[in-house]
Design an enzyme around this catalytic site. Structure first.
Site, short mmCIF file in Angstrom:
data_model
loop_
_atom_site.label_atom_id
_atom_site.label_comp_id
_atom_site.label_asym_id
_atom_site.label_seq_id
_atom_site.Cartn_x
_atom_site.Cartn_y
_atom_site.Cartn_z
N LYS A 266 0.84 -1.21 0.00
CA LYS A 266 0.00 0.00 0.00
C LYS A 266 0.87 1.26 0.00
O LYS A 266 1.70 1.45 0.88
CB LYS A 266 -0.91 -0.01 1.24
CG LYS A 266 -1.67 1.31 1.47
CD LYS A 266 -2.61 1.23 2.68
CE LYS A 266 -3.25 2.57 3.00
NZ LYS A 266 -4.15 2.52 4.18
N ASP A 271 -2.72 10.07 4.07
CA ASP A 271 -4.12 9.64 4.19
C ASP A 271 -4.87 10.61 5.11
O ASP A 271 -4.88 10.44 6.33
CB ASP A 271 -4.17 8.21 4.76
CG ASP A 271 -5.62 7.71 4.88
OD1 ASP A 271 -6.52 8.37 4.34
OD2 ASP A 271 -5.81 6.65 5.51
N LYS A 278 -10.27 12.53 8.64
CA LYS A 278 -9.81 12.04 9.94
C LYS A 278 -9.80 13.17 10.96
O LYS A 278 -9.68 14.34 10.58
CB LYS A 278 -8.38 11.51 9.81
CG LYS A 278 -8.25 10.17 9.12
CD LYS A 278 -6.80 9.71 9.10
CE LYS A 278 -6.66 8.38 8.39
NZ LYS A 278 -7.27 7.25 9.12
N ASP A 289 1.56 6.16 5.74
CA ASP A 289 0.59 5.24 5.16
C ASP A 289 1.08 4.60 3.85
O ASP A 289 0.33 3.88 3.20
CB ASP A 289 -0.75 5.97 4.95
CG ASP A 289 -1.95 5.05 5.09
OD1 ASP A 289 -1.80 3.97 5.71
OD2 ASP A 289 -3.02 5.39 4.58
N GLU A 350 -9.51 3.63 2.16
CA GLU A 350 -8.99 3.79 0.80
C GLU A 350 -7.93 2.76 0.46
O GLU A 350 -7.74 2.42 -0.71
CB GLU A 350 -8.42 5.21 0.62
CG GLU A 350 -6.96 5.41 1.08
CD GLU A 350 -6.73 5.17 2.58
OE1 GLU A 350 -7.72 5.20 3.34
OE2 GLU A 350 -5.58 4.90 2.98
N ARG A 352 -7.77 -0.48 0.96
CA ARG A 352 -8.30 -1.70 0.33
C ARG A 352 -8.71 -1.43 -1.12
O ARG A 352 -8.72 -2.35 -1.94
CB ARG A 352 -9.47 -2.25 1.18
CG ARG A 352 -10.67 -1.37 1.25
CD ARG A 352 -11.58 -1.71 2.42
NE ARG A 352 -10.99 -1.25 3.70
CZ ARG A 352 -11.57 -1.44 4.88
NH1 ARG A 352 -12.73 -2.08 4.98
NH2 ARG A 352 -10.99 -0.99 5.97
N1 BES Z 1 -4.35 4.34 6.99
C1 BES Z 1 -5.47 3.96 7.77
C2 BES Z 1 -5.14 2.88 8.79
C3 BES Z 1 -4.20 3.24 9.89
C4 BES Z 1 -4.69 3.60 11.13
C5 BES Z 1 -2.84 3.16 9.72
C6 BES Z 1 -3.83 3.89 12.15
C7 BES Z 1 -1.97 3.46 10.74
C8 BES Z 1 -2.47 3.81 11.96
C9 BES Z 1 -6.59 3.42 6.89
O1 BES Z 1 -6.65 3.92 5.60
C10 BES Z 1 -7.86 3.79 7.56
O2 BES Z 1 -8.15 4.96 7.65
N2 BES Z 1 -8.59 2.79 8.03
C11 BES Z 1 -9.81 3.01 8.71
C12 BES Z 1 -10.84 2.13 8.04
C13 BES Z 1 -12.23 2.40 8.48
C14 BES Z 1 -12.71 3.75 7.95
C15 BES Z 1 -13.11 1.30 7.96
C16 BES Z 1 -9.61 2.60 10.16
O3 BES Z 1 -8.97 1.60 10.42
O4 BES Z 1 -10.08 3.31 11.02
ZN ZN Z 2 -7.74 5.74 5.49
ZN ZN Z 3 -4.83 4.57 4.83
#
Ligand code: BES
Ligand code: ZN
Ligand code: ZN
Length: 501
Positions: A266, A271, A278, A289, A350, A352
């Site tokens: 990835k 992000d 966020k 990310d 995003e 996935r």
């Molecule tokens: N990049 C994040 C995941 C992440 C979270 C990486 C904390 C490193 C530290 C990912 O793209 C994301 O935002 N995931 C969300 C998914 C949710 C919206 C279904 C998450 O895990 O909160």
């Molecule tokens: Zn994300």
């Molecule tokens: Zn992400």
């Protein structure tokens, strides 16, 4: 920086710092076994040992100075604790301590006596050397230059006659190759997102691999990705001014006898969450990310040097996830390159989406026998496993077992989580084939189930490294910022993967 040398007779040894390791002294093992080279200095540590000032506890240290002008300027004892609970990460931690003593004393030549110490198997020596290299890592590109130049220190690993002729040289050299890769991964991950854009990474990769044998690099741009119907990936890219790219780094061996190993990472350079933005707290961390992508790029560097007997393809989808006016939105329905439709319920899920296109394309084009993907995919995996182990998902028991044991050796820890079919419900959509959001309970599993849809029948494993990619606590040698998670695991796994190809 590293050399391996035969243990000389003591009078011949000229050094700024001589290091050796000592087992913990307990009531049971009062008698200590010193390597021959240090027994010459016995009188120096008679008192510290007999007074009990130094007990050899794990990481305990004692720095001593031979009295009159002496070719050995300093001697450091480092405790290794008790044998019962020592693992390879302990050797890495001891390597880190060696680096710290060198730094403190500014010694230019450091001799490390290994024969006769507990630290003597090939694996332990490689791990020690790794820990030492971890200690030397800094990310100080944007800081005023420090005048102290600590980079020129030389480390000599000392072995006695029989050991010297064995394979230590090879394992130390291999630890250099994997730690050079870890450095590439950390440097790329630590770069801030204003510098480290998809374009920056693309240029870095083209440059880095330009002159390497057996390696070819392709960078597919937006037009090409349109042509290939990468709508899932392109949707994520829409809200940003940064141009997306799909990198393909391909290693081809001299005579291709076996099937291909593919590794997908990835590469979201920042992000923000997109329209599903966020919270601002810790949003800076989202520059990491792309750590999965960095791990793949770094691994390919090691592949080029280690030259396995099979083809290896590294694929990295690169985008920035921003809430610009053209950004994709919750409620949108998009079609991935394999024809599956996806309902977007959260633009922050995003990773996935870009992996969906990248994985489906890799399966279709390269027909790999094994496909691994690495991604900082969910906050959920951090809740499940914390920052010490990444989550592992696989549709193949043999691949899963192979990865768990490679992980434990490499120090990039992994632990399995399930992909049972009852979780299929989590990603069912009312309006499309699937949705990009789970039901808010098992987020890491929902994300893995989503990716599973795009891996086809290939032996596939997904590694969710959101917890382990940066700011890991209490493992000193990992330092601050990016940990460089991934390359060591992949290199270790590669040695055993041939059986599956
Ligand atoms: N990049 C994040 C995941 C992440 C979270 C990486 C904390 C490193 C530290 C990912 O793209 C994301 O935002 N995931 C969300 C998914 C949710 C919206 C279904 C998450 O895990 O909160
Ligand atoms: Zn994300
Ligand atoms: Zn992400």
């Amino acid at each position: 920086m590293f050399k391996i040398a035969r243990l000389p007779d003591t009078p011949q040894l000229k050094t700024d710092l001589l290091i050796f390791f000592l087992e913990e002294i307990t009531s049971k093992n009062k008698k200590i076994n010193l390597p021959e080279i240090v027994s010459h200095f016995q009188s120096l540590f008679d008192y510290p040992l007999s007074y009990g000032d130094f007990k050899g506890k794990f990481k305990e240290q004692l720095l001593l100075y031979p009295n009159e002008p002496h070719p050995v300027k300093r001697i450091a004892l480092i405790g290794v604790g008790r044998q019962v609970d020592r693992d390879l990460n302990d050797s890495r931690m001891l390597g880190y301590e060696v680096g710290r003593i060198q730094e403190k004393t500014a010694a230019k030549r450091v001799h490390i006596a290994l024969s006769g110490s507990y630290l003597h198997t090939e694996e332990q020596v490689a791990a020690l050397s790794e820990g030492l290299q971890f200690q030397k890592y800094r990310f100080e590109l944007y800081k005023k230059k420090d005048k102290k130049d600590n980079s020129k220190a030389q480390f000599l690993f000392l072995f006695s006659g029989e050991d010297y002729t064995s394979h230590y040289k090879k394992v130390i050299e291999e630890s250099r190759i994997s730690m050079d890769a870890v450095k590439i991964a950390r440097d790329l991950s630590n770069e801030p997102s204003n510098i480290c854009t998809p374009e920056f990474i693309k240029d870095f990769v083209i440059n880095h691999f330009r002159k390497m044998d057996h390696i070819s690099v392709e960078a597919l741009d937006r037009d090409k990705l349109q042509e290939l119907s990468f709508h899932a990936m392109l949707s994520v890219a829409k809200g940003s001014r940064e141009k997306p790219y799909l990198l393909i780094i391909r290693f081809t061996p001299d005579r291709k006898k076996r099937k291909t190993l593919a590794v997908v990472g990835k590469g979201v350079t920042f992000d923000s969450g997109g329209i599903s933005i966020k919270p601002s707290r810790k949003m800076d961390e989202m520059k990491f990310d792309m750590a999965g992508g960095a791990a793949v790029i770094a691994f390919m560097d090691a592949v080029a040097r280690l030259k396995p007997r099979f083809e290896v393809v590294g694929v990295v989808p690169l985008v920035e996830n921003m809430p610009g006016s053209r950004a994709f939105k919750p409620g949108d329905i998009i079609k991935a390159c394999n024809g599956k439709t996806i309902e977007i319920l959260n633009t922050d899920a995003e990773g996935r989406l870009i992996l969906a296109d990248a994985i489906a394309y890799t399966v279709e084009r390269f027909k790999p026998a094994v496909l691994l993907d690495l991604a900082t995919l969910t906050g959920s995996v951090l809740h499940a496993l914390g920052d010490k182990a990444a989550g592992l998902f696989s549709n193949s028991d043999s691949l899963r077992d192979l990865l768990v044991s490679a992980a434990e050796k490499s120090g990039d820890y992994l632990w399995p989580l399930p992909l049972w079919k009852m979780y299929d419900e989590d990603i069912k959509s009312n309006v499309a084939d699937i949705k990009n959001l789970g039901d808010n309970q098992a987020g890491a599993i929902a994300a893995a189930k989503f990716l599973e849809q795009f891996a086809g029948n290939v032996k596939w494993a997904h590694i969710d490294m959101a917890g382990t990619a940066y700011d890991v606590k209490n493992i000193d040698f990992l330092g601050k910022g990016a940990t460089g998670y991934g390359p060591r695991l992949l290199i270790q796994a590669m040695n055993h993967l041939e059986a599956l190809l």
